[in-house]
Write a protein that holds these residues in place. Structure first.
Motif, PDB file in Angstrom:
ATOM      1  N   ASN A 154      -6.567   2.976  -9.833  1.00  0.00           N
ATOM      2  CA  ASN A 154      -7.326   3.471  -8.693  1.00  0.00           C
ATOM      3  C   ASN A 154      -7.970   2.331  -7.919  1.00  0.00           C
ATOM      4  O   ASN A 154      -7.889   2.251  -6.692  1.00  0.00           O
ATOM      5  CB  ASN A 154      -8.397   4.440  -9.186  1.00  0.00           C
ATOM      6  CG  ASN A 154      -8.739   5.503  -8.159  1.00  0.00           C
ATOM      7  OD1 ASN A 154      -8.156   5.546  -7.089  1.00  0.00           O
ATOM      8  ND2 ASN A 154      -9.673   6.367  -8.485  1.00  0.00           N
ATOM      9  N   TYR A 155      -8.601   1.397  -8.644  1.00  0.00           N
ATOM     10  CA  TYR A 155      -9.214   0.253  -7.987  1.00  0.00           C
ATOM     11  C   TYR A 155      -8.153  -0.678  -7.398  1.00  0.00           C
ATOM     12  O   TYR A 155      -8.359  -1.283  -6.329  1.00  0.00           O
ATOM     13  CB  TYR A 155     -10.091  -0.523  -8.970  1.00  0.00           C
ATOM     14  CG  TYR A 155     -11.443   0.117  -9.189  1.00  0.00           C
ATOM     15  CD1 TYR A 155     -12.482  -0.102  -8.297  1.00  0.00           C
ATOM     16  CD2 TYR A 155     -11.686   0.946 -10.279  1.00  0.00           C
ATOM     17  CE1 TYR A 155     -13.724   0.489  -8.483  1.00  0.00           C
ATOM     18  CE2 TYR A 155     -12.914   1.545 -10.478  1.00  0.00           C
ATOM     19  CZ  TYR A 155     -13.939   1.313  -9.582  1.00  0.00           C
ATOM     20  OH  TYR A 155     -15.166   1.907  -9.772  1.00  0.00           O
ATOM     21  N   TYR A 178       1.484   2.905  -3.341  1.00  0.00           N
ATOM     22  CA  TYR A 178       0.383   3.628  -3.969  1.00  0.00           C
ATOM     23  C   TYR A 178       0.256   5.067  -3.480  1.00  0.00           C
ATOM     24  O   TYR A 178      -0.262   5.918  -4.198  1.00  0.00           O
ATOM     25  CB  TYR A 178      -0.935   2.875  -3.735  1.00  0.00           C
ATOM     26  CG  TYR A 178      -1.113   1.708  -4.678  1.00  0.00           C
ATOM     27  CD1 TYR A 178      -1.745   1.868  -5.897  1.00  0.00           C
ATOM     28  CD2 TYR A 178      -0.630   0.452  -4.349  1.00  0.00           C
ATOM     29  CE1 TYR A 178      -1.901   0.810  -6.776  1.00  0.00           C
ATOM     30  CE2 TYR A 178      -0.773  -0.620  -5.223  1.00  0.00           C
ATOM     31  CZ  TYR A 178      -1.407  -0.437  -6.434  1.00  0.00           C
ATOM     32  OH  TYR A 178      -1.555  -1.497  -7.303  1.00  0.00           O
ATOM     33  N   LEU A 200      -7.036   0.165  -3.956  1.00  0.00           N
ATOM     34  CA  LEU A 200      -7.891  -0.395  -2.910  1.00  0.00           C
ATOM     35  C   LEU A 200      -7.440  -1.804  -2.554  1.00  0.00           C
ATOM     36  O   LEU A 200      -7.414  -2.181  -1.380  1.00  0.00           O
ATOM     37  CB  LEU A 200      -9.347  -0.400  -3.385  1.00  0.00           C
ATOM     38  CG  LEU A 200     -10.394  -0.947  -2.417  1.00  0.00           C
ATOM     39  CD1 LEU A 200     -10.390  -0.162  -1.107  1.00  0.00           C
ATOM     40  CD2 LEU A 200     -11.777  -0.894  -3.063  1.00  0.00           C
ATOM     41  N   SER A 232     -14.982   7.385  -2.123  1.00  0.00           N
ATOM     42  CA  SER A 232     -14.601   8.238  -3.253  1.00  0.00           C
ATOM     43  C   SER A 232     -14.846   7.555  -4.595  1.00  0.00           C
ATOM     44  O   SER A 232     -15.127   8.223  -5.597  1.00  0.00           O
ATOM     45  CB  SER A 232     -13.124   8.626  -3.147  1.00  0.00           C
ATOM     46  OG  SER A 232     -12.294   7.484  -3.268  1.00  0.00           O
ATOM     47  N   ASP A 240     -12.431   5.603   2.982  1.00  0.00           N
ATOM     48  CA  ASP A 240     -12.378   6.797   2.145  1.00  0.00           C
ATOM     49  C   ASP A 240     -12.287   6.423   0.666  1.00  0.00           C
ATOM     50  O   ASP A 240     -12.889   7.067  -0.203  1.00  0.00           O
ATOM     51  CB  ASP A 240     -11.187   7.668   2.540  1.00  0.00           C
ATOM     52  CG  ASP A 240     -11.358   8.282   3.918  1.00  0.00           C
ATOM     53  OD1 ASP A 240     -12.502   8.322   4.409  1.00  0.00           O
ATOM     54  OD2 ASP A 240     -10.346   8.709   4.507  1.00  0.00           O
ATOM     55  N   TYR A 241     -11.516   5.384   0.384  1.00  0.00           N
ATOM     56  CA  TYR A 241     -11.350   4.925  -0.992  1.00  0.00           C
ATOM     57  C   TYR A 241     -12.683   4.438  -1.550  1.00  0.00           C
ATOM     58  O   TYR A 241     -13.078   4.794  -2.669  1.00  0.00           O
ATOM     59  CB  TYR A 241     -10.325   3.786  -1.031  1.00  0.00           C
ATOM     60  CG  TYR A 241      -9.178   4.016  -1.975  1.00  0.00           C
ATOM     61  CD1 TYR A 241      -9.268   3.643  -3.310  1.00  0.00           C
ATOM     62  CD2 TYR A 241      -7.998   4.601  -1.542  1.00  0.00           C
ATOM     63  CE1 TYR A 241      -8.212   3.846  -4.174  1.00  0.00           C
ATOM     64  CE2 TYR A 241      -6.928   4.799  -2.395  1.00  0.00           C
ATOM     65  CZ  TYR A 241      -7.037   4.417  -3.714  1.00  0.00           C
ATOM     66  OH  TYR A 241      -5.998   4.622  -4.575  1.00  0.00           O
ATOM     67  N   SER A 289       0.831  -1.212   0.000  1.00  0.00           N
ATOM     68  CA  SER A 289       0.000   0.000   0.000  1.00  0.00           C
ATOM     69  C   SER A 289       0.862   1.257   0.000  1.00  0.00           C
ATOM     70  O   SER A 289       0.442   2.313  -0.485  1.00  0.00           O
ATOM     71  CB  SER A 289      -0.947   0.010   1.205  1.00  0.00           C
ATOM     72  OG  SER A 289      -0.221   0.047   2.421  1.00  0.00           O
ATOM     73  N   ASN A 322      -3.189  10.608  -4.210  1.00  0.00           N
ATOM     74  CA  ASN A 322      -3.157   9.399  -5.022  1.00  0.00           C
ATOM     75  C   ASN A 322      -2.187   9.644  -6.179  1.00  0.00           C
ATOM     76  O   ASN A 322      -2.597   9.881  -7.306  1.00  0.00           O
ATOM     77  CB  ASN A 322      -4.562   9.078  -5.553  1.00  0.00           C
ATOM     78  CG  ASN A 322      -4.701   7.643  -5.986  1.00  0.00           C
ATOM     79  OD1 ASN A 322      -3.706   6.971  -6.266  1.00  0.00           O
ATOM     80  ND2 ASN A 322      -5.923   7.160  -6.039  1.00  0.00           N
TER      81      ASN A 322
END
Length: 341
Positions: free
Chosen positions: A305-306, A46, A309, A133, A129-130, A43, A285
């Motif tokens: 973006n996915y 990212y 997560l 959003s 939050d992810y 993580s 991000n």
């Protein structure tokens, strides 16, 4: 009753206590442990590391990253050797107790436990939050996600360590694959002039285009250089459940560090070169920001973006595992309430 017989009985009771509270051996091989080591850290690839660009520029963060990578490499290999000799669930706590005594073990174990209890809570907030959003599940608040993360992932851990590590391995694989896909897309737009485009502070000692905040910028970037490696030291916490730890742990840690170094270099250069260091230095991000030069989402930026997560889920899941092993080790040693069985 003699003193020797009393000592022998106490030793026998201690051995019986530990035997009845030993974890199931042989549940993890080197491949699953390699995935665990990468999961702790992925993580951080990212987001988070890019704030070091604002503190030290590209050159300052690069130097900090190299030095942090060297420190973590030395540390985890030392832990791997110690774990092959003392394969217990306590990891660094167990080594500190053996070297520094009960109080040294208590202080070390408590500090590690605080890290592994607070970190999953913070990541759960990021996951919420992810999800919010991205507009997933129609949620307008992240608190249901916080609850679901702990219930689902702790449930998988209770199911069994083998199943837990396999789940973590799969999710980590998705996150790593997405990083490589990101790198391919970002390097297609690579421009070396964007690496050192942060304005130079003329008053900073030793300032240049590569070190815009001067030599002190390297020091300021240290906390962010470690984001590429922070957490990999948790691999030895699985020593007690490992098949042939003397061989498996060093092999898993070598592969973990090798993969993490590769991902760090690829992510760092690709993100900064695709959009410029100045554009991503304060982005929440940065990988997505690097793929959206016009500010509009693309197919590739949505994928990344996915996948971000997935990276958060992998790190959350692995930290839950580490925290459970640290909690278990401290309880078994009597520092925390123990079972009466």
């Amino acid at each position: 009753m003699t003193v020797d017989s009393t000592r022998q009985r106490s030793a026998g009771e201690a051995d019986d206590y530990l035997e009845r509270r030993a974890l199931r051996r042989g549940s993890a091989g080197w491949l699953l442990l390699t995935g665990l080591g990468v999961a702790y850290v992925v993580s951080g690839d990212y987001s988070g590391w890019n704030f070091g660009l604002a503190e030290g520029g590209f050159g300052g963060l690069a130097v900090a990253m190299v030095l942090m990578g060297l420190m973590y490499t030395c540390m985890v290999f030392a832990l791997a050797e110690l774990s092959s000799i003392l394969p217990t669930a306590g990891g660094g706590y167990g080594f500190a107790r053996r070297a520094l005594g009960p109080w040294g073990g208590f202080l070390t174990g408590t500090a590690i436990l605080i890290e592994y209890v607070l970190a999953p809570a913070a990541i759960a907030i990021f996951i919420g939050d992810y999800v919010e959003s991205l507009g997933l599940f129609g949620l307008e608040s992240g608190w249901p996600v916080y609850l679901a993360c702990f219930v689902i992932f702790i449930g998988i851990h209770l199911w069994g360590v083998g199943e837990a590590l396999r789940f973590s391995f799969v999710v980590t694989g998705i996150a790593v694959a997405a990083l490589l896909v990101f790198a391919v897309g970002a390097f297609a737009e690579f421009d070396a002039s964007g690496l050192d485009d942060i304005p130079v502070d003329p008053d900073a000692f030793g300032a240049s285009s590569w070190l815009p905040m001067g030599l002190l910028g390297i020091w300021a970037a240290f906390p962010f250089g470690m984001w590429f490696f922070l957490g990999v030291e948790g691999v030895p916490l699985a020593a007690e459940e490992t098949r042939d730890p003397a061989r498996t742990l060093p092999r898993a840690i070598r592969w973990s560090m090798g993969i993490l170094v590769l991902l760090a270099l690829v992510t760092f250069f690709a993100a900064a070169g695709a959009r410029g260091s100045a554009a991503i230095q304060e982005a929440g991000n940065p990988l997505v920001e690097a793929l959206q030069p016009d500010g509009e989402a693309t197919a590739l930026s949505r994928i990344v973006n996915y996948a971000g997560l997935a990276g958060l889920v992998a790190s959350f899941f692995s930290l839950i595992y580490a925290g459970s092993r640290q909690l278990f080790a401290l309880s078994r040693a009597g520092y925390l309430p123990v079972s009466c069985r």
